[in-house]
Scaffold this active site. Structure first.
Site, PDB file in Angstrom:
ATOM      1  N   ASP A   1       0.843  -1.203   0.000  1.00  0.00           N
ATOM      2  CA  ASP A   1       0.000   0.000   0.000  1.00  0.00           C
ATOM      3  C   ASP A   1       0.881   1.256   0.000  1.00  0.00           C
ATOM      4  O   ASP A   1       0.601   2.227  -0.696  1.00  0.00           O
ATOM      5  CB  ASP A   1      -0.911  -0.017   1.233  1.00  0.00           C
ATOM      6  CG  ASP A   1      -1.672  -1.330   1.330  1.00  0.00           C
ATOM      7  OD1 ASP A   1      -2.454  -1.619   0.417  1.00  0.00           O
ATOM      8  OD2 ASP A   1      -1.458  -2.076   2.298  1.00  0.00           O
TER       9      ASP A   1
ATOM     10  N   HIS B   1      -4.503  -3.495   6.680  1.00  0.00           N
ATOM     11  CA  HIS B   1      -4.335  -3.739   5.247  1.00  0.00           C
ATOM     12  C   HIS B   1      -5.700  -4.184   4.707  1.00  0.00           C
ATOM     13  O   HIS B   1      -5.967  -5.364   4.496  1.00  0.00           O
ATOM     14  CB  HIS B   1      -3.282  -4.824   4.978  1.00  0.00           C
ATOM     15  CG  HIS B   1      -3.289  -5.277   3.552  1.00  0.00           C
ATOM     16  ND1 HIS B   1      -2.900  -4.464   2.508  1.00  0.00           N
ATOM     17  CD2 HIS B   1      -3.687  -6.426   2.980  1.00  0.00           C
ATOM     18  CE1 HIS B   1      -3.063  -5.112   1.369  1.00  0.00           C
ATOM     19  NE2 HIS B   1      -3.538  -6.302   1.620  1.00  0.00           N
TER      20      HIS B   1
HETATM   21  P1  NAX Z   1      -1.989 -18.142  -4.099  1.00  0.00           P
HETATM   22  O1  NAX Z   1      -3.358 -18.728  -3.930  1.00  0.00           O
HETATM   23  O2  NAX Z   1      -1.387 -18.104  -5.462  1.00  0.00           O
HETATM   24  O3  NAX Z   1      -0.974 -18.948  -3.161  1.00  0.00           O
HETATM   25  C1  NAX Z   1      -1.233 -19.220  -1.842  1.00  0.00           C
HETATM   26  C2  NAX Z   1      -0.456 -20.476  -1.476  1.00  0.00           C
HETATM   27  O4  NAX Z   1      -0.583 -20.660  -0.068  1.00  0.00           O
HETATM   28  C3  NAX Z   1      -1.006 -21.740  -2.161  1.00  0.00           C
HETATM   29  O5  NAX Z   1       0.054 -22.438  -2.766  1.00  0.00           O
HETATM   30  C4  NAX Z   1      -1.601 -22.518  -0.983  1.00  0.00           C
HETATM   31  O6  NAX Z   1      -1.538 -23.906  -1.164  1.00  0.00           O
HETATM   32  C5  NAX Z   1      -0.706 -22.044   0.164  1.00  0.00           C
HETATM   33  N1  NAX Z   1      -1.221 -22.305   1.499  1.00  0.00           N
HETATM   34  C6  NAX Z   1      -2.508 -22.299   1.918  1.00  0.00           C
HETATM   35  N2  NAX Z   1      -2.577 -22.675   3.203  1.00  0.00           N
HETATM   36  C7  NAX Z   1      -1.313 -22.889   3.619  1.00  0.00           C
HETATM   37  C8  NAX Z   1      -0.737 -23.325   4.832  1.00  0.00           C
HETATM   38  N3  NAX Z   1      -1.489 -23.614   5.887  1.00  0.00           N
HETATM   39  N4  NAX Z   1       0.608 -23.454   4.899  1.00  0.00           N
HETATM   40  C9  NAX Z   1       1.385 -23.215   3.831  1.00  0.00           C
HETATM   41  N5  NAX Z   1       0.895 -22.818   2.629  1.00  0.00           N
HETATM   42  C10 NAX Z   1      -0.429 -22.667   2.528  1.00  0.00           C
HETATM   43  O7  NAX Z   1      -2.058 -16.713  -3.410  1.00  0.00           O
HETATM   44  P2  NAX Z   1      -1.074 -15.464  -3.582  1.00  0.00           P
HETATM   45  O8  NAX Z   1      -1.541 -14.641  -4.712  1.00  0.00           O
HETATM   46  O9  NAX Z   1       0.325 -15.925  -3.572  1.00  0.00           O
HETATM   47  O10 NAX Z   1      -1.447 -14.641  -2.260  1.00  0.00           O
HETATM   48  C11 NAX Z   1      -1.102 -15.104  -0.969  1.00  0.00           C
HETATM   49  C12 NAX Z   1      -1.738 -14.261   0.102  1.00  0.00           C
HETATM   50  O11 NAX Z   1      -1.275 -12.924   0.062  1.00  0.00           O
HETATM   51  C13 NAX Z   1      -3.268 -14.170   0.033  1.00  0.00           C
HETATM   52  O12 NAX Z   1      -3.790 -14.347   1.331  1.00  0.00           O
HETATM   53  C14 NAX Z   1      -3.496 -12.738  -0.432  1.00  0.00           C
HETATM   54  O13 NAX Z   1      -4.760 -12.259  -0.033  1.00  0.00           O
HETATM   55  C15 NAX Z   1      -2.364 -12.040   0.252  1.00  0.00           C
HETATM   56  N6  NAX Z   1      -1.980 -10.709  -0.229  1.00  0.00           N
HETATM   57  C16 NAX Z   1      -1.580  -9.798   0.690  1.00  0.00           C
HETATM   58  C17 NAX Z   1      -1.138  -8.534   0.346  1.00  0.00           C
HETATM   59  C18 NAX Z   1      -0.682  -7.557   1.376  1.00  0.00           C
HETATM   60  O14 NAX Z   1      -0.391  -6.430   0.990  1.00  0.00           O
HETATM   61  N7  NAX Z   1      -0.604  -7.859   2.677  1.00  0.00           N
HETATM   62  C19 NAX Z   1      -1.134  -8.120  -1.075  1.00  0.00           C
HETATM   63  C20 NAX Z   1      -1.141  -9.250  -2.021  1.00  0.00           C
HETATM   64  C21 NAX Z   1      -1.997 -10.416  -1.650  1.00  0.00           C
HETATM   65  O15 NAX Z   1      -3.325 -10.128  -2.016  1.00  0.00           O
END
Ligand code: NAX
Length: 337
Positions: free
Chosen positions: A159, A187
């Site tokens: 952000d 966030h």
């Molecule tokens: P993806 O869905 O591409 O990847 C997430 C990965 O996490 C998957 O491979 C899944 O299997 C894995 N996962 C789920 N549960 C798990 C666990 N218990 N232990 C280990 N791995 C696990 O998502 P992606 O685009 O990479 O985003 C990841 C996260 O970042 C989401 O929650 C998203 O909302 C968040 N974000 C946060 C942002 C921020 O500024 N704080 C911005 C970007 C993003 O939206």
């Protein structure tokens, strides 16, 4: 050369990790003379994908990368790590209530907090990216009592970077000349992007961002909204959520935590609130911080106008609600044991 340090990325088979792992392994966070052992943690259904990520990391032939350890076991993933990027989280699925999403994530971050507590280095720096990032960081810290609370943070750097880029565009200067743009609070769409304390350099002179822009309706209106809704705009255009920019922001956050901020400059991090600026205590709230010797300190003494105060109140209330919901999920699961 220094001894290698261990770094974990969770959600390592996901789209943010795909950019993040490469940036870390190139030395962009911990330095170009710091060898690394990367731990890649994901869930069992993603084990095959993790193998592919390991192959690609090996194929990058990166000189700093001494070893890559893919795993689906948190106790192995967090073993002896010095820094943890908690990217993996349960995504919101169609028809899922907010409470269900929170509940799924509370469970994930409880397990990860317990594993960090048990096997990570006690000075581990933890950055939570997975949403809801602030509340996930709160839960994780609470299940890792042997690690100082100051070592847990949530990412609002994306952000901040988005806000800084908007200001640089408006002023027609390079982003590298703009500093001290703040993200307050959660966030989420209640965050408050604040350019009132921002500075920029032009012709080697430092100037105030708000005085140069001199347009209150923009700074309180279009600017705030653009930053708050940027994630949704990226999804609408790309049909996928921000990944490259999220990975870059995670690197910036950890880089500054590890290496410190320049004198007079501050960055925004979600950290445990001490009640500064009338924020609620005991939530992970994004503040401007200065960093020295790997320790952050909230920047005190900034003057907030009534508009800013009302925005901080709103985002603080949302964080309290989220925290209380998370605690009620934890209480309910404890009483079901
Ligand atoms: P993806 O869905 O591409 O990847 C997430 C990965 O996490 C998957 O491979 C899944 O299997 C894995 N996962 C789920 N549960 C798990 C666990 N218990 N232990 C280990 N791995 C696990 O998502 P992606 O685009 O990479 O985003 C990841 C996260 O970042 C989401 O929650 C998203 O909302 C968040 N974000 C946060 C942002 C921020 O500024 N704080 C911005 C970007 C993003 O939206």
């Amino acid at each position: 050369m220094a001894e290698p340090i261990r770094i974990v990325v969770t959600g390592a088979a996901g789209q943010i990790a795909y950019s993040l792992l490469y940036m870390i392994a190139r030395g962009e966070v911990f330095g170009i003379d710091q060898p690394l052992i990367l731990h890649l943690l994901d869930i069992p259904p993603m084990a095959g994908v993790l193998e592919g990520v390991v192959m690609e990391l090996n194929d990058c032939a990166l000189p700093l990368l001494r070893e890559v350890i893919p795993t689906t076991d948190p106790n192995m993933g967090f073993k002896d790590v010095s820094a943890a990027f908690l990217v993996g989280a349960m995504p919101r699925k169609e028809g899922m209530e907010r409470k269900d999403l929170l509940s799924a994530n509370v469970k994930i971050f409880k397990v990860q907090g317990q594993a960090l507590d048990k096997v990570a280095k006690k000075d581990v720096k933890v950055l939570v990216v997975g949403n809801p990032a602030n509340t996930n960081a709160f839960v994780c810290a609470n299940y890792a009592p042997s690690i100082p609370r100051e070592n847990f943070s949530a990412m609002t750097r994306l952000d901040q970077n988005r806000a800084t880029a908007q200001i640089a565009l408006k002023l027609g200067v390079s982003v590298s000349n703009v500093s001290n743009i703040i993200i307050w609070g959660n966030h989420s769409s209640t965050q408050y992007p604040d350019a009132d304390h921002g500075k920029f350099f032009i012709e080697e002179t430092q100037k105030s961002v708000s005085r140069a822009i001199n347009d209150e309706s923009y700074l309180r209106g279009a600017f705030v909204e653009t930053v708050q809704k940027r994630g949704a705009s990226v999804i609408a255009a790309r049909k996928m959520s921000s990944a490259m920019s999220a990975a870059k922001a995670a690197c910036d956050h950890m880089h500054d935590w590890w290496n410190g901020t320049a004198p007079g400059q501050f960055v925004s991090m979600g950290v445990f609130s001490d009640g500064s600026y009338n924020s609620p205590k005991n939530v992970i709230f994004s503040f401007p911080v200065e960093i020295n010797n790997k320790k952050w300190k909230i920047v005190e003494g900034l003057t907030l106008n009534d508009f800013a105060k009302s925005k901080l109140k709103l985002t603080g209330e949302e964080l309290q609600e989220e925290r209380n919901e998370a605690l009620s999920v934890l209480d309910a699961s404890a009483s079901n044991l």
